[in-house]
Structure formats: structure tokens, C-alpha cells
Design a protein around this motif. Structure first.
Motif, PDB file in Angstrom:
ATOM      1  N   ALA A   1     -24.864  38.194  41.350  1.00  0.00           N
ATOM      2  CA  ALA A   1     -24.028  37.839  42.491  1.00  0.00           C
ATOM      3  C   ALA A   1     -24.809  37.726  43.788  1.00  0.00           C
ATOM      4  O   ALA A   1     -24.253  37.473  44.831  1.00  0.00           O
ATOM      5  CB  ALA A   1     -22.907  38.860  42.655  1.00  0.00           C
TER       6      ALA A   1
ATOM      7  N   SER B   1     -20.831  34.172  44.014  1.00  0.00           N
ATOM      8  CA  SER B   1     -20.085  34.267  45.269  1.00  0.00           C
ATOM      9  C   SER B   1     -20.195  32.982  46.078  1.00  0.00           C
ATOM     10  O   SER B   1     -19.234  32.570  46.745  1.00  0.00           O
ATOM     11  CB  SER B   1     -20.593  35.448  46.093  1.00  0.00           C
TER      12      SER B   1
ATOM     13  N   GLU C   1     -18.277  30.089  44.192  1.00  0.00           N
ATOM     14  CA  GLU C   1     -16.842  30.377  44.276  1.00  0.00           C
ATOM     15  C   GLU C   1     -16.286  29.905  45.614  1.00  0.00           C
ATOM     16  O   GLU C   1     -15.226  29.256  45.675  1.00  0.00           O
ATOM     17  CB  GLU C   1     -16.601  31.881  44.121  1.00  0.00           C
TER      18      GLU C   1
END
Length: 516
Positions: free
Chosen positions: A34, A75, A78
């Protein structure tokens, strides 16, 4: 907004024809951490991005050296898989990587790399205020599933402000540009109502505001653009130098290139504005007055709205018109002469020019506090021929309720189509057209989002049968290539030819669905 129907819309995006959109690559990057992870290349065997750890022994085409970064962390992708409309959010909308360019040369390199490897590319405007930064498309227009999303905020420098023009990178917002210009007594002649939008994104779809009657669309105030074409070339285009590219890029929905810089016209900024808010009990009287003041040009700004009556029993109309000045206030009686509004309801305010330009700031705060800002937004934006406008609006009065708007509004005002110069900004075939901008902010938890989208399609089909044209924002479901061909009419062939010439590999902005 997580009722059963809304959840299905979020998790299963639809193509322009209404069929389920399959992932464009066979392998998702679920195993990447991430944190920001550097991509070293494209794996030509399994059609996925490769990190240094994954590149060993694989058929990886190295990513060119970049000044900026190419990121694939969950992240990041997204965030770039969503937009302001929240109608296409979900795994199927995510890009595979996000380019944060250090300069225009990074974009040239990535476009060439994408062309060589068959990867789609789209710019993501990433506008907004405060911490609410996101793409301001409302129906997935900026989405690039399985491709490369370019973060426009990495291109947000005001290069120069001169006597009659400003040069800005494409990610600069109109708010940034307006404040910078006001410091030297200048302003862009045309501005959107909401200023926290990127210049590049706005001019690529046209750009509408209250001064369209005097200056045309925002793209009509652009003198030149620097653009990276699908051939991987950075070129400058104007109305006389590479006009085919210039005209295809401005109002062309991002199909022929990545705008990296624009030269925007400037005019002297007034100090203050007198704003007249006039109310009408019926559409007929509103249309008469709206076209009267359009014809005589008595105001600098002219906007309008269809809104609920104070008691909530029906609809009324509002004209919002502004007269700018710096030293001597305008003659209010003369500006109101001959108008048939309900004068007892009129509101007249004298405000600074900047206060009026940033007038939506307070309303944005209200929508965020109530949660409306974060709801799905089934907007509908069209240009109506004046001769059919009354008939259409009578139908709209029957179709809509207060809940149809939620915390939103329906903008509705006339302009002269002759002021719109860019050929792909399609207009009705009449001298006067009306902006119809149904900007819904549904009440949080409203279960009727799909019904609103279906209503958009019905109203769109009705308007088109009357000679209306779409504005390239908004949510009209199930648009087919036949619909788009009809929309562009006799300019469709030229648009197709420009696409083939400047984006021969069909890389750019698939979310618009023009050439799906």
C-alpha cells in the motif's frame, strides 16, 4: 448510498452499451504494498505492470526514465478509480498505474510507451477544494480501466500573466488563475460557476459559465495549446497553426491528445458587480425577459434557474444577472426597465467582483455539511433550441420533484450560439439556445439513483428529438456510437479522421465512449 441497486452500480460498471465491463488486463496488482511502489516495466506476457522484484526472468519492457513517478500502490489507483459522480466507482474503474509527471517530457515518454504496449491513457483533473480532491467527471469520463491515469495536479504552474493573456499548465484551476490575475487587475473573460476545476479538463469539454453570451465557452477564450498527441509528439496548436488538432482538442473530450499548457485570454477586471436576482411565476414570462436582456446585452453576466416555489407547491424561474463596474455604479432602474419579474421578490446586491466569482464557496460548504456533496450525481447537461424550450420545460416541470434535485439545482438560461466557435462544441441549429443543466445532489441514502439515470435518458431522447445537443458532462446511460454519431452530425467524419490522425492507436480517454 448503499442500497442494493446502488451497490450493484458501484461494483459492476457498465459500458456505453450497457453490458458489463470486463477487466482490461488479466492480472490485478493485489500483491503490491500500500505504499508507493516504483514500476520498472510492462510484462508483455501476462499484460501487467512489473516491479523490480517481479521483473526477473519476465518479458518486461522497461519504463523510460522519468523526472516524475509512475505509481501502482492500491491507495493511489483506488483514488484515481473514482470520480465526482460516484456512479462508476469500483474495481473495474481503477487504472493500473498513475503518472505524476515531472514535466511535459514525462508525458511524451509515457504516451510513446503506452502506444508501443497497447495501454490506454487518460488525464485525471483532480480538482476541488480543501482535501476533497478528485476527478470532476460525473459519469466515468476520465476513467481508464487497466491503463495509465495522469495526475493533472502535477502540472499546476502558472507560467506567466501578461497584459492580455495568461499561460498556464493544464492542471491549474480557474480559482488559482482568477486570484493570480486579480492581483494585477486582470481576469479571464469567461469562468465556470465552480472555479476549482482544472483549465485543461474544462477546455477539453468546452467550459460553460454565465458569460457565454458575451465570450462563448471557456475554450473559445483559449489562444493556443501545447499538446502531446497519440503519436508521442509535443506540439503547439492554434486556430491558424495546426487548426485541425486545435479544433479537435478543444471540446473534443480528450480524444486527440494530452493538453499540457494553454494560453488563455485576459481582460481588465472590474472592481465590483451589481447582482440582480429576479423571480418569475411562469416559464413564458421568464423566457421573454431572458431573451430580451440577451438581445440587448444590458448585463455582463446572465444566468438562470428553475427552482421550487417558496411553499414547495410547484416551480418558478429565476434570472440572475450581473452588471460590473469599477468606479460608477450602474443605473439600476435602467437595467430593470421593461422587465416583467415579480418585482416584490427581487433581490439586488452590490458585491466585489471576486465575491461573485467565488459565490459557490459557501454553498459547497453547505453541501459537504449535509452529505449531499458525497452522494452519487446523476447530472444531465444539454443545450436546447430556443424554439422548443417552452415545450420541453413544461415536460420537465411535470417530471421533476423537489427530491429530484435533493440539495442541487437546475440551471437554465439563454445564449447566442454564434458566440461558440469550436466546431466540436455541438449546438442546436438556431441562433439562440438554452443551457439546461440539471445538477442533482441527491439526498444522502436516496434509493432512486437508477430511476434518475433512467429519467435522464428519457429527457435526453426527448430533447434530441427536438434538436438539442449534449454537453460532454453529465450522466446519460447506454450511449451508443450511433448516439454519438447523431450528436456530432456532419462533424462526425471529421472527428473520426482527427482521431485516426492524432491518436492512431486509440489510446486516449476511453471513458467518453465515443469510439467504443
Amino acid at each position: 448510498m448503499r442500497n442494493g441497486r446502488r451497490t450493484q452500480m458501484s461494483s459492476t460498471p457498465r459500458t456505453a452499451t450497457g453490458t458489463a465491463a470486463a477487466p482490461s488486463r488479466r492480472r490485478v496488482l493485489g500483491g503490491i504494498a500500500a505504499t508507493a511502489v516504483a514500476v520498472v516495466g510492462w510484462n508483455t506476457v501476462d499484460q501487467s505492470w512489473a516491479t523490480a522484484a517481479e521483473a526477473s526472468g519476465a518479458a518486461v519492457v522497461p519504463v523510460p526514465a522519468l523526472t516524475g513517478t509512475l505509481e501502482t500502490s492500491p491507495s493511489v489507483v483506488e483514488a484515481f478509480g473514482k470520480d465526482f459522480g460516484h456512479l462508476w466507482d469500483g474495481a473495474g474503474s481503477k487504472p493500473w498505474a498513475v503518472l505524476r509527471p515531472g514535466n511535459a517530457d514525462d508525458i511524451v515518454k509515457i504516451v510513446n510507451y503506452a502506444r508501443a504496449n497497447g495501454i490506454k491513457v487518460a488525464v485525471n483533473g483532480q480538482g476541488g477544494s480543501g482535501t476533497d480532491i478528485e476527478s470532476h467527471s460525473v459519469y466515468g469520463q476520465a476513467r481508464v480501466p487497466g491503463g495509465i491515469s495522469i495526475d493533472a495536479r502535477s502540472m499546476s504552474k502558472i507560467v506567466s500573466i501578461g497584459g492580455n493573456c495568461a499561460v498556464v499548465e493544464a492542471g491549474v484551476t480557474w480559482a488559482q488563475l482568477t486570484d493570480a490575475c486579480l492581483q494585477v487587475g486582470k481576469t479571464p473573460p469567461a469562468l465556470p460557476d465552480y472555479l476549482y476545476l482544472s483549465v485543461g479538463g474544462t477546455i477539453s469539454i468546452g467550459g460553460i459559465g454565465g458569460t457565454v453570451a458575451k465570450y462563448g465557452l471557456l475554450c473559445d477564450t483559449v489562444r493556443s495549446i501545447d499538446i502531446v498527441t497519440g503519436e508521442g509528439k509535443l506540439v503547439t496548436a492554434t486556430a491558424t497553426n495546426r487548426p485541425e488538432l486545435f479544433n479537435a482538442a478543444l471540446s473534443g473530450g480528450g480524444q486527440v491528445g494530452i493538453i499540457v499548457r494553454a494560453e488563455v485570454a485576459l481582460v481588465p477586471a472590474p472592481k465590483r458587480s451589481v447582482i440582480f436576482t429576479l423571480y418569475y411565476a411562469d416559464v413564458e414570462t421568464y423566457l421573454q425577459d431572458a431573451e430580451k436582456v440577451l438581445a440587448d446585452g444590458r448585463f455582463h453576466v446572465q444566468a438562470g434557474e428553475m427552482l421550487r416555489t417558496p411553499d414547495g407547491s410547484g416551480w418558478r424561474y429565476k434570472m440572475e444577472a450581473g452588471a460590473n463596474y469599477s468606479t460608477t455604479p450602474p443605473d439600476r432602474a435602467k437595467l430593470l426597465s421593461g422587465l416583467q419579474d415579480v418585482r416584490a421578490d427581487a433581490v439586488i446586491e452590490d458585491v466585489t467582483y471576486r465575491e461573485y466569482m467565488f459565490r459557490l464557496d459557501a454553498y459547497e460548504g453547505y453541501l459537504k455539511e449535509t452529505g449531499h456533496w458525497y452522494s452519487p450525481k446523476p447530472w444531465l447537461s444539454m443545450f436546447l433550441p430556443a424554439s422548443k424550450t417552452k415545450t420541453f420545460m413544461k415536460r420537465v416541470e411535470q417530471e421533476l420533484t423537489a427530491d429530484s434535485l435533493g440539495g442541487g439545482f437546475l440551471l437554465f438560461s439563454p445564449f447566442l450560439t454564434s458566440q461558440v466557435k469550436r466546431p466540436l462544441a455541438m449546438m442546436p441549429g438556431e441562433s439562440v439556445a438554452y443551457l439546461f443543466d440539471l445538477l442533482r445532489f441527491p439526498n444522502p441514502g436516496d434509493p432512486n439513483i437508477q430511476a434518475m439515470l433512467d429519467q435522464n435518458r428519457r429527457l435526453y431522447d426527448l430533447a434530441v428529438s427536438m434538436g438539442a445537443k449534449r454537453y460532454l458532462v453529465g450522466a446519460v446511460p447506454n450511449m451508443t456510437q450511433a448516439d454519438w454519431r447523431a450528436h456530432f452530425g456532419n462533424r462526425w467524419t471529421g472527428f473520426v479522421n482527427a482521431k485516426k490522425k492524432f491518436d492512431p492507436a486509440n489510446l486516449f480517454t476511453p471513458g467518453q465512449g465515443f469510439f467504443a
